[in-house]
Design a protein around this motif. Structure first.
Motif, PDB file in Angstrom:
ATOM      1  N   UNK A  64       0.836  -1.204   0.000  1.00 16.90           N
ATOM      2  CA  UNK A  64       0.000   0.000   0.000  1.00 16.90           C
ATOM      3  C   UNK A  64       0.869   1.252   0.000  1.00 16.90           C
ATOM      4  N   UNK A  65       1.420   1.604  -1.185  1.00 14.97           N
ATOM      5  CA  UNK A  65       2.337   2.752  -1.241  1.00 14.97           C
ATOM      6  C   UNK A  65       1.681   4.076  -0.859  1.00 14.97           C
ATOM      7  N   UNK A  66       0.349   4.150  -0.949  1.00 11.68           N
ATOM      8  CA  UNK A  66      -0.320   5.388  -0.563  1.00 11.68           C
ATOM      9  C   UNK A  66      -0.363   5.557   0.954  1.00 11.68           C
ATOM     10  N   UNK A  67      -0.069   4.477   1.690  1.00 11.74           N
ATOM     11  CA  UNK A  67      -0.081   4.541   3.154  1.00 11.74           C
ATOM     12  C   UNK A  67       1.324   4.530   3.757  1.00 11.74           C
ATOM     13  N   UNK A  68       2.316   4.064   2.997  1.00 15.16           N
ATOM     14  CA  UNK A  68       3.672   3.923   3.530  1.00 15.16           C
ATOM     15  C   UNK A  68       4.380   5.277   3.540  1.00 15.16           C
ATOM     16  N   UNK A  69       4.643   5.787   4.745  1.00 16.94           N
ATOM     17  CA  UNK A  69       5.313   7.075   4.904  1.00 16.94           C
ATOM     18  C   UNK A  69       6.823   6.887   4.722  1.00 16.94           C
ATOM     19  N   UNK A  70       7.414   7.784   3.967  1.00 18.42           N
ATOM     20  CA  UNK A  70       8.850   7.690   3.669  1.00 18.42           C
ATOM     21  C   UNK A  70       9.706   8.216   4.803  1.00 18.42           C
ATOM     22  N   UNK A  71      10.934   7.712   4.834  1.00 15.75           N
ATOM     23  CA  UNK A  71      11.940   8.179   5.777  1.00 15.75           C
ATOM     24  C   UNK A  71      13.101   8.773   4.987  1.00 15.75           C
ATOM     25  N   UNK A  72      13.899   9.563   5.649  1.00 12.89           N
ATOM     26  CA  UNK A  72      15.061  10.222   5.041  1.00 12.89           C
ATOM     27  C   UNK A  72      15.908   9.229   4.255  1.00 12.89           C
ATOM     28  N   UNK A  73      16.223   9.593   3.000  1.00 14.58           N
ATOM     29  CA  UNK A  73      17.152   8.810   2.193  1.00 14.58           C
ATOM     30  C   UNK A  73      16.565   7.611   1.477  1.00 14.58           C
ATOM     31  N   UNK A  74      15.288   7.338   1.627  1.00 11.33           N
ATOM     32  CA  UNK A  74      14.714   6.167   0.964  1.00 11.33           C
ATOM     33  C   UNK A  74      14.520   6.420  -0.532  1.00 11.33           C
ATOM     34  N   UNK A  75      14.526   5.326  -1.291  1.00  8.84           N
ATOM     35  CA  UNK A  75      14.333   5.389  -2.741  1.00  8.84           C
ATOM     36  C   UNK A  75      13.029   4.691  -3.105  1.00  8.84           C
ATOM     37  N   UNK A  76      12.119   5.437  -3.699  1.00  9.67           N
ATOM     38  CA  UNK A  76      10.860   4.879  -4.180  1.00  9.67           C
ATOM     39  C   UNK A  76      11.102   4.315  -5.575  1.00  9.67           C
ATOM     40  N   UNK A  77      10.845   3.035  -5.742  1.00  8.87           N
ATOM     41  CA  UNK A  77      11.000   2.384  -7.036  1.00  8.87           C
ATOM     42  C   UNK A  77       9.608   2.129  -7.606  1.00  8.87           C
ATOM     43  N   UNK A  78       9.393   2.597  -8.823  1.00  8.03           N
ATOM     44  CA  UNK A  78       8.119   2.372  -9.500  1.00  8.03           C
ATOM     45  C   UNK A  78       8.328   1.202 -10.447  1.00  8.03           C
ATOM     46  N   UNK A  79       7.503   0.177 -10.292  1.00 10.54           N
ATOM     47  CA  UNK A  79       7.686  -1.047 -11.077  1.00 10.54           C
ATOM     48  C   UNK A  79       6.793  -1.062 -12.309  1.00 10.54           C
ATOM     49  N   UNK A  80       7.337  -1.619 -13.394  1.00  7.60           N
ATOM     50  CA  UNK A  80       6.555  -1.800 -14.624  1.00  7.60           C
ATOM     51  C   UNK A  80       5.651  -3.006 -14.449  1.00  7.60           C
TER      52      UNK A  80
END
Length: 106
Positions: A64-80
């Motif tokens: 659930x990427x709409x609920x996962x809050x990011x932390x400093x330095x993280x990389x969001x990967x968008x998958x095909x």
């Protein structure tokens, strides 16, 4: 310790012939999907639908990427989306290898 107002994150997407990694600062409390939208990456890939695209962080899928809050330095990967079912592709490769072996033994 006080929480920062903003954090630095990365958003990445790749096709076979084109890849893009964007670094950006987002407000503390930003979700993965929000960061992807804020990055503007969808403008670089016309077929990318950020509303439904699967996402992960450092190679681990997040349900659930709409609920996962990011932390400093993280990389969001968008998958095909997958072009072929991985299990079916493995079966086809195994069958091809078996056929080549059988032909070689004749």
């Amino acid at each position: 310790m006080d929480k920062p107002d903003t954090i630095a994150v990365e958003v990445v997407y790749a096709l076979a012939d084109k890849q893009k990694l964007l670094r950006l600062s987002v407000p503390y409390g930003t979700s993965m999907r929000e960061a992807a939208e804020r990055s503007g990456i969808a403008g670089l890939f016309p077929d990318l639908d950020l509303a439904t695209a699967p996402m992960g962080i450092f190679g681990k899928a997040v349900a659930k990427p709409e609920e996962r809050v990011l932390e400093e330095g993280e990389r969001v990967e968008i998958y095909r989306p997958l072009i072929a079912d991985p299990k079916e592709a493995r079966k086809q490769r195994a069958a091809k290898v078996a056929k080549v072996k059988a032909e070689g033994e004749e």
